[in-house]
Design a protein around this motif. Structure first.
Motif, PDB file in Angstrom:
ATOM      1  N   TRP A 217       0.819  -1.215   0.000  1.00  0.00           N
ATOM      2  CA  TRP A 217       0.000   0.000   0.000  1.00  0.00           C
ATOM      3  C   TRP A 217       0.855   1.268   0.000  1.00  0.00           C
ATOM      4  CZ3 TRP A 217      -3.495  -2.017   4.523  1.00  0.00           C
ATOM      5  CH2 TRP A 217      -4.422  -2.936   4.017  1.00  0.00           C
ATOM      6  N   THR A 218       2.068   1.171   0.578  1.00  0.00           N
ATOM      7  CA  THR A 218       2.922   2.348   0.692  1.00  0.00           C
ATOM      8  C   THR A 218       4.242   2.096  -0.015  1.00  0.00           C
ATOM      9  OG1 THR A 218       1.939   2.832   2.855  1.00  0.00           O
ATOM     10  CG2 THR A 218       3.967   4.002   2.281  1.00  0.00           C
ATOM     11  N   SER A 219       4.450   2.782  -1.140  1.00  0.00           N
ATOM     12  CA  SER A 219       5.673   2.605  -1.918  1.00  0.00           C
ATOM     13  C   SER A 219       6.847   3.321  -1.261  1.00  0.00           C
ATOM     14  CB  SER A 219       5.476   3.160  -3.332  1.00  0.00           C
ATOM     15  OG  SER A 219       4.447   2.461  -4.008  1.00  0.00           O
ATOM     16  N   MET A 220       8.067   2.920  -1.669  1.00  0.00           N
ATOM     17  CA  MET A 220       9.271   3.572  -1.161  1.00  0.00           C
ATOM     18  C   MET A 220       9.242   5.066  -1.485  1.00  0.00           C
ATOM     19  SD  MET A 220      12.304   0.828  -1.993  1.00  0.00           S
ATOM     20  CE  MET A 220      11.677   0.422  -3.628  1.00  0.00           C
ATOM     21  N   GLY A 221       9.614   5.861  -0.497  1.00  0.00           N
ATOM     22  CA  GLY A 221       9.592   7.300  -0.663  1.00  0.00           C
ATOM     23  C   GLY A 221       8.326   7.953  -0.166  1.00  0.00           C
ATOM     24  N   GLU A 225       3.346   8.726   4.498  1.00  0.00           N
ATOM     25  CA  GLU A 225       1.917   8.537   4.253  1.00  0.00           C
ATOM     26  C   GLU A 225       1.408   7.186   4.756  1.00  0.00           C
ATOM     27  OE1 GLU A 225       1.037   9.056   0.143  1.00  0.00           O
ATOM     28  OE2 GLU A 225       2.213  10.890  -0.058  1.00  0.00           O
ATOM     29  N   MET A 226       2.266   6.409   5.405  1.00  0.00           N
ATOM     30  CA  MET A 226       1.914   5.033   5.744  1.00  0.00           C
ATOM     31  C   MET A 226       0.642   4.926   6.582  1.00  0.00           C
ATOM     32  SD  MET A 226       4.247   2.059   7.492  1.00  0.00           S
ATOM     33  CE  MET A 226       5.418   2.104   6.134  1.00  0.00           C
ATOM     34  N   GLN A 227       0.544   5.698   7.649  1.00  0.00           N
ATOM     35  CA  GLN A 227      -0.623   5.608   8.516  1.00  0.00           C
ATOM     36  C   GLN A 227      -1.904   5.988   7.762  1.00  0.00           C
ATOM     37  OE1 GLN A 227      -0.220   7.784  12.174  1.00  0.00           O
ATOM     38  NE2 GLN A 227      -2.111   7.002  13.039  1.00  0.00           N
TER      39      GLN A 227
END
Length: 305
Positions: A217-221, A225-227
């Motif tokens: 769901w969360t790309s590198m970089g 924005e993960m949460q």
């Protein structure tokens, strides 16, 4: 003298060229360890990686060495680029010392500048915009098990804006399959072509699909924005419910790393692990064939019938 070839985007090859690569990849896979290969004999290839990597680095380093070349790995801190040296200067120096560059970075533009100024082949090992080597290998992996992908429905569940999804969307037009992306509206695919559709419904995307595909769901970089993304994508998981509405012989792929019980359920990953690990292994074989194509040593006369 043959024209210089790069692989910066999945759009850089035709379907005919891709199928030539697939045929050679099958030969490489079948004969691995049985034949000495010299496609990159006396060549040194630089791997410039400004992002972390497991499968991409491993598969390319092994591929270069198994083709008779040497692989030189450099991360961003090894180069004066990290201190602001212009790409034009760095690229021209590399072009005088190595035979090709395999680059994993943030900006597609940076990759393109290396191709312009280096005067040696450049391969995209991942940017924020695309991951063409991954998707080329994924299509090979699908066809290895199920035959031609043309006309098939592929379901991508997750971030339709991520590099893998973008390369899938571009590949759909080349190989003429139908890509259905299930995502929140803010993450619909930005690629506009008649082979790509977006929906907020996992069931609609996966209905009668021949391949179910997901990515983190969360790309590198985008770690900050993960949460936020975990909340937005909480309803977008590949699991047994998705499999139930898909084609009876549906394949399940994940480009890895996989976070169980987030983008894919732990149960489904365990059930389909063999296919997923074969998908990862095939990166080596396809990239060996891609390297042979890039250096102009892959043509029909070199492939066993």
């Amino acid at each position: 003298m043959k024209p210089l070839r790069h692989f910066l985007s999945i759009k850089d090859i035709s379907e005919k060229e891709a199928r030539l690569i697939f045929k050679k990849a099958s030969e490489f896979k079948e004969n691995r360890g049985k034949k000495n290969l010299f496609f990159l004999s006396s060549q040194t290839w630089a791997l410039i990686f400004r992002k972390p990597s497991t499968r991409t680095r491993l598969s390319f380093e092994v591929a270069v060495r198994e083709l008779g070349g040497e692989a030189l790995f450099l991360n961003s801190q090894d180069l004066q680029l990290s201190r602001g040296e212009p790409i034009e200067d760095t690229a021209q120096v590399f072009g005088r010392m190595v035979h090709g560059i395999i680059m994993r970075t943030f900006s597609q533009k940076e990759l393109e500048l290396f191709a312009i100024y280096g005067n040696i082949p450049v391969i995209n090992a991942l940017t924020d915009e695309e991951h063409p080597c991954q998707v080329l290998s994924d299509i090979f992996s699908y066809e290895e098990k199920r035959g031609s992908i043309e006309g098939k429905k592929i379901a991508f569940v997750g971030d339709g804006c991520c590099n893998v999804a973008r390369s899938w969307a571009l590949a759909a037009e080349i190989f003429r399959f139908h890509l259905s992306i299930a995502a929140p509206p803010l993450y619909f695919s930005p690629i506009d072509n008649p082979f790509v559709t977006n929906t907020t419904s996992i069931e609609e995307a996966c209905q009668d699909a021949s391949l179910l595909y997901t990515d983190v769901w969360t790309s590198m970089g985008k770690e900050e924005e993960m949460q936020k993304r975990q909340i937005e994508f909480s309803g977008y998981q590949l699991n047994e419910q998705a499999v139930k509405v898909a084609s009876k012989d549906v394949l399940v792929f994940h480009c890895l790393p996989a976070y169980r019980n987030k983008e894919i359920s732990a149960e489904l990953f365990k059930e389909r692990a063999e296919d997923i690990y074969t998908q990862a292994e095939n990166r080596l074989h396809v990239q060996k064939a891609l390297l042979a194509w890039v250096v102009g040593k892959l043509d029909a006369s070199l492939i066993s019938e």
